[in-house]
Design an enzyme around this catalytic site. Structure first.
Site, PDB file in Angstrom:
ATOM      1  N   GLN A 189       9.374  -9.140  -6.467  1.00  0.00           N
ATOM      2  CA  GLN A 189       9.306  -9.104  -4.999  1.00  0.00           C
ATOM      3  C   GLN A 189       9.985 -10.336  -4.400  1.00  0.00           C
ATOM      4  O   GLN A 189      10.770 -10.242  -3.445  1.00  0.00           O
ATOM      5  CB  GLN A 189       7.850  -9.035  -4.578  1.00  0.00           C
ATOM      6  CG  GLN A 189       7.594  -9.251  -3.106  1.00  0.00           C
ATOM      7  CD  GLN A 189       6.140  -9.028  -2.759  1.00  0.00           C
ATOM      8  OE1 GLN A 189       5.706  -7.893  -2.673  1.00  0.00           O
ATOM      9  NE2 GLN A 189       5.376 -10.087  -2.569  1.00  0.00           N
TER      10      GLN A 189
ATOM     11  N   GLU B  63      -7.288 -17.910  -4.095  1.00  0.00           N
ATOM     12  CA  GLU B  63      -6.601 -19.199  -4.287  1.00  0.00           C
ATOM     13  C   GLU B  63      -5.083 -19.045  -4.417  1.00  0.00           C
ATOM     14  O   GLU B  63      -4.340 -19.980  -4.127  1.00  0.00           O
ATOM     15  CB  GLU B  63      -7.165 -19.936  -5.507  1.00  0.00           C
ATOM     16  CG  GLU B  63      -8.564 -20.501  -5.304  1.00  0.00           C
ATOM     17  CD  GLU B  63      -8.624 -21.597  -4.234  1.00  0.00           C
ATOM     18  OE1 GLU B  63      -7.638 -22.319  -4.054  1.00  0.00           O
ATOM     19  OE2 GLU B  63      -9.678 -21.702  -3.577  1.00  0.00           O
ATOM     20  N   GLY B  64      -4.622 -17.891  -4.893  1.00  0.00           N
ATOM     21  CA  GLY B  64      -3.174 -17.652  -4.983  1.00  0.00           C
ATOM     22  C   GLY B  64      -2.541 -17.707  -3.603  1.00  0.00           C
ATOM     23  O   GLY B  64      -1.540 -18.398  -3.373  1.00  0.00           O
ATOM     24  N   HIS B  65      -3.148 -16.975  -2.648  1.00  0.00           N
ATOM     25  CA  HIS B  65      -2.664 -17.024  -1.270  1.00  0.00           C
ATOM     26  C   HIS B  65      -2.765 -18.452  -0.720  1.00  0.00           C
ATOM     27  O   HIS B  65      -1.866 -18.949  -0.050  1.00  0.00           O
ATOM     28  CB  HIS B  65      -3.508 -16.119  -0.362  1.00  0.00           C
ATOM     29  CG  HIS B  65      -3.479 -14.668  -0.711  1.00  0.00           C
ATOM     30  ND1 HIS B  65      -4.586 -13.989  -1.168  1.00  0.00           N
ATOM     31  CD2 HIS B  65      -2.488 -13.751  -0.657  1.00  0.00           C
ATOM     32  CE1 HIS B  65      -4.280 -12.724  -1.370  1.00  0.00           C
ATOM     33  NE2 HIS B  65      -3.016 -12.547  -1.070  1.00  0.00           N
TER      34      HIS B  65
ATOM     35  N   LYS C 224       3.791 -14.724  -8.783  1.00  0.00           N
ATOM     36  CA  LYS C 224       2.992 -13.632  -9.376  1.00  0.00           C
ATOM     37  C   LYS C 224       3.740 -12.306  -9.197  1.00  0.00           C
ATOM     38  O   LYS C 224       3.744 -11.457 -10.074  1.00  0.00           O
ATOM     39  CB  LYS C 224       1.628 -13.594  -8.673  1.00  0.00           C
ATOM     40  CG  LYS C 224       0.904 -12.280  -8.715  1.00  0.00           C
ATOM     41  CD  LYS C 224      -0.025 -12.240  -9.875  1.00  0.00           C
ATOM     42  CE  LYS C 224      -0.815 -10.970 -10.057  1.00  0.00           C
ATOM     43  NZ  LYS C 224      -0.791  -9.977  -9.047  1.00  0.00           N
TER      44      LYS C 224
ATOM     45  N   LEU D 270      -8.127 -12.755   0.869  1.00  0.00           N
ATOM     46  CA  LEU D 270      -7.473 -13.979   0.401  1.00  0.00           C
ATOM     47  C   LEU D 270      -8.170 -14.614  -0.804  1.00  0.00           C
ATOM     48  O   LEU D 270      -9.395 -14.602  -0.906  1.00  0.00           O
ATOM     49  CB  LEU D 270      -7.421 -14.996   1.551  1.00  0.00           C
ATOM     50  CG  LEU D 270      -6.677 -14.509   2.799  1.00  0.00           C
ATOM     51  CD1 LEU D 270      -6.778 -15.553   3.914  1.00  0.00           C
ATOM     52  CD2 LEU D 270      -5.220 -14.181   2.504  1.00  0.00           C
TER      53      LEU D 270
ATOM     54  N   GLN E  95       4.450   0.552   1.744  1.00  0.00           N
ATOM     55  CA  GLN E  95       4.719   0.152   0.358  1.00  0.00           C
ATOM     56  C   GLN E  95       3.767   0.804  -0.642  1.00  0.00           C
ATOM     57  O   GLN E  95       3.812   0.497  -1.827  1.00  0.00           O
ATOM     58  CB  GLN E  95       4.697  -1.374   0.212  1.00  0.00           C
ATOM     59  CG  GLN E  95       3.332  -2.014   0.330  1.00  0.00           C
ATOM     60  CD  GLN E  95       3.429  -3.524   0.399  1.00  0.00           C
ATOM     61  OE1 GLN E  95       3.956  -4.095   1.360  1.00  0.00           O
ATOM     62  NE2 GLN E  95       2.933  -4.209  -0.626  1.00  0.00           N
TER      63      GLN E  95
ATOM     64  N   SER F  29      -5.845  -9.725  -5.342  1.00  0.00           N
ATOM     65  CA  SER F  29      -6.869  -9.071  -4.509  1.00  0.00           C
ATOM     66  C   SER F  29      -7.433  -7.863  -5.247  1.00  0.00           C
ATOM     67  O   SER F  29      -8.564  -7.456  -5.023  1.00  0.00           O
ATOM     68  CB  SER F  29      -6.261  -8.615  -3.186  1.00  0.00           C
ATOM     69  OG  SER F  29      -5.638  -9.702  -2.550  1.00  0.00           O
TER      70      SER F  29
HETATM   71  P1  AMP Z   1      -0.501  -9.939  -1.301  1.00  0.00           P
HETATM   72  O1  AMP Z   1      -1.584 -10.225  -0.316  1.00  0.00           O
HETATM   73  O2  AMP Z   1      -1.013  -9.464  -2.627  1.00  0.00           O
HETATM   74  O3  AMP Z   1       0.600  -9.079  -0.738  1.00  0.00           O
HETATM   75  O4  AMP Z   1       0.169 -11.347  -1.642  1.00  0.00           O
HETATM   76  C1  AMP Z   1       0.664 -12.179  -0.625  1.00  0.00           C
HETATM   77  C2  AMP Z   1       1.428 -13.302  -1.261  1.00  0.00           C
HETATM   78  O5  AMP Z   1       0.571 -14.026  -2.151  1.00  0.00           O
HETATM   79  C3  AMP Z   1       2.607 -12.805  -2.129  1.00  0.00           C
HETATM   80  O6  AMP Z   1       3.717 -13.669  -1.938  1.00  0.00           O
HETATM   81  C4  AMP Z   1       2.070 -12.907  -3.521  1.00  0.00           C
HETATM   82  O7  AMP Z   1       3.071 -13.101  -4.508  1.00  0.00           O
HETATM   83  C5  AMP Z   1       1.189 -14.149  -3.399  1.00  0.00           C
HETATM   84  N1  AMP Z   1       0.201 -14.156  -4.484  1.00  0.00           N
HETATM   85  C6  AMP Z   1      -0.675 -13.174  -4.810  1.00  0.00           C
HETATM   86  N2  AMP Z   1      -1.384 -13.523  -5.896  1.00  0.00           N
HETATM   87  C7  AMP Z   1      -0.943 -14.744  -6.283  1.00  0.00           C
HETATM   88  C8  AMP Z   1      -1.279 -15.644  -7.352  1.00  0.00           C
HETATM   89  N3  AMP Z   1      -2.214 -15.367  -8.250  1.00  0.00           N
HETATM   90  N4  AMP Z   1      -0.608 -16.813  -7.426  1.00  0.00           N
HETATM   91  C9  AMP Z   1       0.348 -17.129  -6.512  1.00  0.00           C
HETATM   92  N5  AMP Z   1       0.715 -16.329  -5.488  1.00  0.00           N
HETATM   93  C10 AMP Z   1       0.078 -15.153  -5.373  1.00  0.00           C
END
Ligand code: AMP
Length: 282
Positions: free
Chosen positions: A153, A35-37, A149, A33, A61, A186
């Site tokens: 998707q 800050e985006g998450h 981001k 995780l 995926q 990540s």
């Molecule tokens: P992931 O763990 O990469 O599958 O991402 C899980 C969720 O977090 C997805 O909806 C991504 O779009 C979102 N996410 C990943 N990186 C960012 C980011 N930098 N800013 C905003 N949301 C993000």
């Protein structure tokens, strides 16, 4: 924070009578995780009565030549972060339970998935929509949060829930960036210091595209060319796609008179990065 691994226990938790007139928010993630998450999780906590976060690195995926095995997994640190932020449930299902031996059902959104990441990562969106639908069925949320981001998707999931008449609101939240502009991911952890500085060319190129359009540039081809120049200035980068497209259908545009999505996928060293920006008039 409750940690649930078992699918039936998760279903039982969501179906408690307590939730009959309450709102369950859900944030699906693959963990590690950042800050985006956390921006999605904070939105869910602020807007919903209860928040469920899932962590599952979804094998369906990834293509065989992709990074499923090396994908960063930091479950203990993730648990600490989620505990501190104060979610209700962390759902960490196992691969064996989600995809048992005789598993054979997949869901596919057509058309939209033929472009951008769908064109270069065959089967990727089929894997995404399948796991998202499975998690929705298990958790039964009212609202699910996704990051812009992964713009394509987000749109693909929106299309799936609309087409399948699901009663789930899909909420998109803005891209969270590091101070220097790099979109958080990540996979950024794979980048060497040198690669990380090269990776800044993605957000810089998007900013340039924005400025060119503000100054009156209307040719999508000129925008693609200028973006290409910025990326190719950095050695060790390999462009997968540069797209100036419709933000919902993902068809390439020739002229920029309304809102367009400028989306990039670039390999920096061995790490494939994506970034995007909506530009033009709303
Ligand atoms: P992931 O763990 O990469 O599958 O991402 C899980 C969720 O977090 C997805 O909806 C991504 O779009 C979102 N996410 C990943 N990186 C960012 C980011 N930098 N800013 C905003 N949301 C993000």
């Amino acid at each position: 924070m409750k940690i649930i691994t078992c699918i039936n226990e998760m279903k039982e938790w969501s179906s408690q009578t307590f939730f009959k007139d309450k709102i369950i928010g859900f944030v699906p993630t693959m963990g590690s995780l950042h800050e985006g998450h956390l921006s999605l999780i904070k939105a869910s906590i602020a807007e919903c009565d209860a928040t469920v976060v899932s962590i599952f690195v979804n094998p369906s995926q990834f293509n065989p030549n992709e990074d499923f095995n090396s994908y960063p997994r930091n479950i203990e640190l993730d648990k600490k972060i989620l505990h501190k932020i104060g979610i209700d449930v962390l759902f960490t299902p196992t691969q064996e339970d989600l995809y048992p031996n005789k598993y054979q059902t997949f869901v596919t959104v057509e058309k939209k998935t033929n472009y951008l990441c769908g064109a270069s990562r065959s089967g990727f969106f089929r894997g995404v929509t399948t796991i998202v639908l499975k998690l929705f069925n298990i958790i039964n949320p009212n609202i699910a949060y996704f990051g812009e981001k992964d713009w394509q998707q987000l749109e693909v999931v929106r299309t799936m829930t609309h087409d399948l008449n699901m009663n789930i609101s899909i909420v998109g939240k803005p891209i969270v960036r590091d101070k220097d502009g790099l979109a958080m991911s990540s996979r950024n952890g794979y980048l060497s210091e040198e690669d990380r500085s090269k990776a800044l060319s993605l957000s810089k190129a998007l900013e340039l595209a924005q400025n060119l359009v503000i100054k009156g540039e209307r040719s999508a081809e000129n925008i693609r060319t200028e973006i290409r120049k910025v990326i190719e200035q950095k050695q060790g980068t390999e462009i997968d796609y540069i797209s100036v497209c419709d933000p919902e259908s993902f068809t390439e545009q020739t002229e920029i008179y309304s809102k367009v999505l400028v989306a990039l996928a670039v390999k920096v060293g061995n790490t494939r990065l994506i970034d995007n920006r909506i530009i033009g008039n709303a």
